[in-house]
Design an enzyme around this catalytic site. Structure first.
Site: not given
Length: 461
Positions: A334, A283
């Protein structure tokens, strides 16, 4: 449940004929690949028609895609977490409840179906960020790595490669001062080995080989006490293994880290030896200029997960600035809101356009590199992600005649694929020379939608 050590059944020698191939800089028509023992032995261009006996791959063939960041069990959340509103933290409570229901057998069934879905999307390698280690309540299984081995077996049976990123997850969050962290809650007990030393002892029992590599992960700075970060980093360093970490996904985590440690999560990781060229931050969303400089100067990678970051309302990370500072970019699905690396690739560009109101931050070639070569490198396979002699024969072929991709001239096929194609346009997936997806059908898992439906339903009964 059978543990598979590699994508079995390789032919000694096979030839694939690619009607169009992405060779890193351009689209090349008429390419023959000679494959021996799962490795590309030769690349022949200017081959206008398929050689006798060659397997034909029509469309644009690119190196197999690398899904750098996955939580396989999050696939069971798809649609259920789209009801109503909330935050990352309320979403997390739903995720914990699903995690509490998993066993080694049910996790194997779910992961096998999820990894088969990835193969259908052209993904040939996955980085599984794995922290579901123990039974509910935190009691170790008789085999302390039963859950991790279930994931390794699932990937093998679905025909893709896996880097199992065994994750240290020791605490529920920061305490009121340095050295004091909150103990795991009732859901997190099954994630925790209690100390980094105990984590390292268990993780050391995992065996890689064939289709599987073993790496490490720090779940986050809130989940591993600062004084134990170095233990995880040293374990990875000794093995020259990939090391991943969720980094600055939420502003609340940044604020808590500053309040307790007087520094950002990035600085805390740097001070404890976690950053470096085999490390990937997942991220990297809410960063200061100093954070970006630390990540870039250490050659720490960045894995962007745009479909999850937008689904959880996390924000848009400074990917352009990170890459300019020296951080290689990779992509992950993810939480599996969708599994589509083409969507992740274009979303990185399109999100940046929305943020800056300018176009053209990455070319199609650069986005393909993030989805292939740089992703594989982040997973510990720097030799992968290219179509050239000596590379693994891992390929994905995308149709150029679907309603999404038809029309552009062949030399613009990469742009058509990156900016218009979807996972549904993948026609073939080859792993180690083995045809895993043929004409849009998985050759090892007979009915992937049914397998997904069954595995997900078992967790919601």
């Amino acid at each position: 449940m059978q543990l598979t050590t590699e994508p079995a059944g390789r032919s000694a020698t096979v030839t694939y004929w690619l009607s169009h191939a992405w060779l890193g800089t351009h689209v090349e028509p008429g390419v023959a690949l000679d494959v021996s023992d799962g490795i590309i032995a030769g690349v022949r261009t200017g081959v206008a028609t398929p050689p006798p006996g060659a397997t034909v791959l029509r469309g644009l063939t690119v190196p197999g895609l690398a899904n750098t960041h996955s939580h396989a069990f999050h696939r069971a959340l798809r649609s259920t977490v789209q009801v109503g509103s909330g935050t990352f933290w309320t979403w997390r409570e739903t995720m914990y409840r699903v995690a509490s229901r998993l066993t080694p057998d049910s996790y194997h069934d779910l992961a096998r179906a999820v990894y088969a879905e990835m193969a259908l999307a052209g993904i040939t390698a996955v980085g599984e960020f794995h922290y579901l280690h123990h039974a509910p309540g935190g009691t170790p299984y008789d085999n302390p790595n039963a859950m991790g081995e279930a994931l390794i077996a699932a990937a093998g049976e679905a025909g893709i490669r896996i880097t199992l990123l065994d994750t240290a997850y020791l605490s529920a969050g920061f305490g009121e001062r340095p050295g004091r962290y909150q103990p795991p809650d009732r859901y997190q007990l099954r994630f925790s080995d209690t100390t980094a030393e105990a984590w390292a002892e268990r993780a050391s029992l995992l065996k890689g080989g064939g289709h599987a590599l073993i790496g490490a992960a720090v779940h986050s700075v809130r989940a591993v006490p600062a004084e134990q970060l170095a233990t995880v980093a040293a374990w990875a360093e000794e093995r020259r293994a990939p090391l991943h970490v969720h980094l600055s996904e939420q502003t609340a985590e940044n604020d808590a880290c500053l309040a307790v440690h007087g520094r950002t999560p990035t600085r805390l990781l740097a001070d404890h030896g976690v950053l470096g060229p085999r490390t990937t931050g997942i991220h990297n969303t809410h960063l200061t200029d100093e954070d970006i400089a630390l990540i870039g100067s250490s050659a720490t990678g960045t894995c962007m997960c745009p479909t999850t970051e937008r689904d959880l309302a996390d924000g848009i990370g400074p990917a352009v600035a990170l890459q300019r500072a020296g951080s290689p970019l990779s992509l992950g699905s993810d939480s599996h809101a969708v599994i589509d690396l083409f969507e992740e690739a274009r979303a990185m560009e399109l999100d940046e356009r929305l943020r800056t109101r300018t176009r053209g931050h990455w070319t199609a070639a650069a986005l393909l590199r993030a989805a292939t070569a740089d992703g594989h490198a982040a997973l510990g396979r720097p030799e992968a992600g290219v179509i050239e002699p000596g590379a693994p024969a891992d390929l994905a072929t995308v149709a150029l005649d679907s309603v999404r991709t038809a029309g552009p001239v062949p030399r613009l096929a990469a742009e058509a694929v990156v900016f218009a194609a979807s996972a549904a346009d993948v026609r073939h997936t080859v792993v180690a020379g083995r045809h895993i997806v043929r004409d849009g059908r998985h050759t090892l898992v007979e009915d992937v939608p049914a397998a997904l439906a069954s595995a997900v339903a078992a967790l919601h009964r």
